[in-house]
Design an enzyme around this catalytic site. Structure first.
Site, PDB file in Angstrom:
ATOM      1  N   LYS A 228       1.281  -2.608  -0.159  1.00 12.34           N
ATOM      2  CA  LYS A 228       1.633  -2.156  -1.983  1.00 12.34           C
ATOM      3  C   LYS A 228       2.393  -3.625  -2.362  1.00 12.34           C
ATOM      4  CE  LYS A 228       1.511   3.004  -0.669  1.00 12.34           C
ATOM      5  NZ  LYS A 228       2.354   4.182  -0.161  1.00 12.34           N
ATOM      6  N   ARG A 234      -5.136  -3.057   2.384  1.00 10.09           N
ATOM      7  CA  ARG A 234      -5.047  -1.561   3.101  1.00 10.09           C
ATOM      8  C   ARG A 234      -5.018  -1.805   4.740  1.00 10.09           C
ATOM      9  NH1 ARG A 234      -5.487   0.625  -1.876  1.00 10.09           N
ATOM     10  NH2 ARG A 234      -4.562   2.721  -0.698  1.00 10.09           N
TER      11      ARG A 234
HETATM   12  C1  LIG Z   1       1.737   4.797   0.295  1.00  8.01           C
HETATM   13  C2  LIG Z   1       2.648   5.464   1.188  1.00  8.01           C
HETATM   14  C3  LIG Z   1       1.833   6.371   2.395  1.00  8.01           C
HETATM   15  C4  LIG Z   1       0.259   6.283   3.118  1.00  8.01           C
HETATM   16  O1  LIG Z   1      -0.258   5.188   2.758  1.00  8.01           O
HETATM   17  P1  LIG Z   1      -1.456   5.709   2.861  1.00  8.01           P
HETATM   18  O2  LIG Z   1      -1.748   4.651   2.905  1.00  8.01           O
HETATM   19  O3  LIG Z   1      -2.269   5.522   1.810  1.00  8.01           O
HETATM   20  O4  LIG Z   1      -2.006   6.246   4.441  1.00  8.01           O
HETATM   21  C5  LIG Z   1       2.924   7.181   3.155  1.00  8.01           C
HETATM   22  N1  LIG Z   1       4.214   6.797   3.044  1.00  8.01           N
HETATM   23  C6  LIG Z   1       4.346   5.973   1.928  1.00  8.01           C
HETATM   24  C7  LIG Z   1       6.498   6.611   1.544  1.00  8.01           C
HETATM   25  C8  LIG Z   1       3.494   5.728   1.049  1.00  8.01           C
HETATM   26  O5  LIG Z   1       4.533   5.109  -0.328  1.00  8.01           O
END
Ligand SMILES: *Cc1c(COP(=O)(O)O)cnc(C)c1O
Length: 448
Positions: A228, A234
């Site tokens: 992110k 990922r």
């Molecule tokens: C994106 C996210 C996740 C999960 O991540 P994935 O890689 O989609 O499994 C967990 N907690 C928060 C706060 C997130 O923003």
């Protein structure tokens, strides 16, 4: 070698879908706050021979031979994460954010234990104990929310914690636009003897750049995705703080065992290398400027949207994200907004808002974020332009109302989609979006 030349030669179907996806990313304005554009270096590591290796276990303690270089890669990723986040221990093997969180539960809790997290409809993540997630089924999950003004209801958190005595409390969100109150959560968790875990998946890039407070002095455990605001591949990491280790010196080995063999098999070594690269990039002054610009852009987007008469949850933002409350246009309007904006080349997602008058399936808000557009080089003036396009799109569809009955709803949405294709205002905005995005080239090294 040309990018994708081998894919093109061997699988024309997948090649053309991948090409279309690259074109879509290049020509649209990406406002989904959990997305970003990772670097070519990270992508090269992901597309490398490291994917061939099995290395169950940890550096120096593997179940397979031939891991002398993989060990060094994993150790580098760990040491970079430790120094960037200022934590005592890091596990870089979780496949993604959701398994990382499950691994935290499994290292601290037994089935049926009481756990607590922010509810999905108030901005929390599925894995913080939502009913449809395994975390809400395996554990007795208590959910806290936000007040009508959009801020976390700390009174409720305190009361629920005192009444239910959870073993583990989560702080962290996917749709929360204000600073997370780590210190206040720590006081509550300490007073009831709960472990406190911060899930900073959305904000980890902002945290290491110093533009969001770090949870490290307040919580026992930190989890984060790496794709992110951190702008890596990922993947995910679980970290333990000094506070966590002094509370329970066994925490590192509990987490290690819960990741492997508890939840997972072999780590994805190509991802581990890509995480190491992303962490190196994130330790540069350029990354700090990037993270500052992400927040500056979100603030600019927020104030321009409000100038356009769009109501925002908490009337602004402290981070990379903006949440618009469109219930005054009509309850459930987020559904129409997402589709119409998509047609105009502006990608975002519908979202529930505090005091939701519709439902999680047909929510009244939209969620926007600036990590991806900032990676493309866009600044405040482009945010202003984007806010105007968003307001124009919403205004061109404002007559739509979600019918009460389910059958009427589906028919209305179908008809709405057909009308979108004939909406000249949206066609005009799509053209402007094309012009804007063409000024910010994306992956220009990828010739097809
Ligand atoms: C994106 C996210 C996740 C999960 O991540 P994935 O890689 O989609 O499994 C967990 N907690 C928060 C706060 C997130 O923003």
């Amino acid at each position: 070698m040309d990018w994708l030349s081998e894919v093109k030669e061997q699988d024309g179907e997948i090649f053309s879908l991948m090409k279309n996806e690259l074109d879509r990313q290049r020509s649209s304005i990406e406002l989904i706050p959990s997305e970003n554009f990772t670097s070519s270096a990270v992508m090269q590591a992901m597309g490398s021979v490291l994917t061939n290796k099995y290395s169950e276990g940890y550096p120096g303690k593997r179940y397979y031979g031939g891991n002398e270089f993989i060990d060094e890669i994993e150790k580098l990723a760990i040491s970079r994460a430790k120094s960037l986040f200022k934590v005592e221990y890091v596990n870089v093997q979780p496949y993604s954010g959701s398994p990382a969180n499950m691994e935290v539960y499994l290292s601290l809790c037994s089935a049926g234990d009481v756990v607590m997290g922010q509810s999905l409809t108030s901005g929390g993540h599925l894995t913080h104990g939502w009913s449809s997630s395994a975390t809400g089924k395996l554990f007795k999950s208590i959910q806290y929310g936000v007040k009508i003004d959009g801020y976390i209801n700390l009174e409720e958190v305190r009361e629920l914690a005192e009444k239910n005595k959870p073993k583990l409390i989560w702080v962290g969100s996917t749709a929360y636009v204000r600073k997370l109150p780590f210190k206040e959560f720590a006081e509550i968790a300490d007073s009831v003897g709960a472990y406190l875990a911060a899930d900073i998946s959305h904000i980890s890039g902002l945290v290491i750049a110093g533009v969001h407070d770090s949870p490290v002095n307040y919580v026992d455990i930190v989890t984060t995705t790496t794709h992110k605001t951190l702008r890596g591949p990922r993947g995910a990491m679980i970290m333990i703080t000094k506070k966590g280790i002094s509370k329970d010196p066994e925490l590192p080995s509990k987490i290690d065992k819960s990741v492997f063999p508890g939840m997972q098999g072999g780590p994805h070594d190509h991802i581990t290398a890509a995480i190491a690269i992303a962490l190196k990039q994130a330790s540069t002054p350029e990354f700090v400027s990037y993270a500052k610009q992400v927040v500056a852009n979100a603030k600019a987007l927020a104030s321009s949207l409000m100038e356009q008469g769009i109501k925002l949850v908490t009337k602004g933002t402290d981070n990379h994200m903006v949440l618009a409350d469109l219930s005054d246009i009509s309850p459930g309007f987020g559904v129409f907004a997402q589709e119409a904006l998509d047609k105009a080349g502006i990608t975002l997602n519908k979202n529930t808002v505090p005091g939701e008058r519709s439902s999680p399936f047909y929510p009244s808000g939209i969620r926007m974020g600036t990590p991806a557009v900032t990676s493309r080089g866009m600044k405040e003036s482009e945010m202003k332009e984007i806010a105007i396009y968003i307001a124009q799109v919403l205004s061109s569809i404002k007559e739509n109302k979600l019918p009460e009955s389910k059958e009427e709803r589906l028919a209305h949405i179908k008809q709405f989609r057909e009308h979108l294709n004939e909406n000249d205002e949206i066609k005009k905005i799509r053209q402007s979006v094309n012009e804007l995005t063409s000024k910010f080239p994306l992956y220009s090294n990828m010739e097809l």
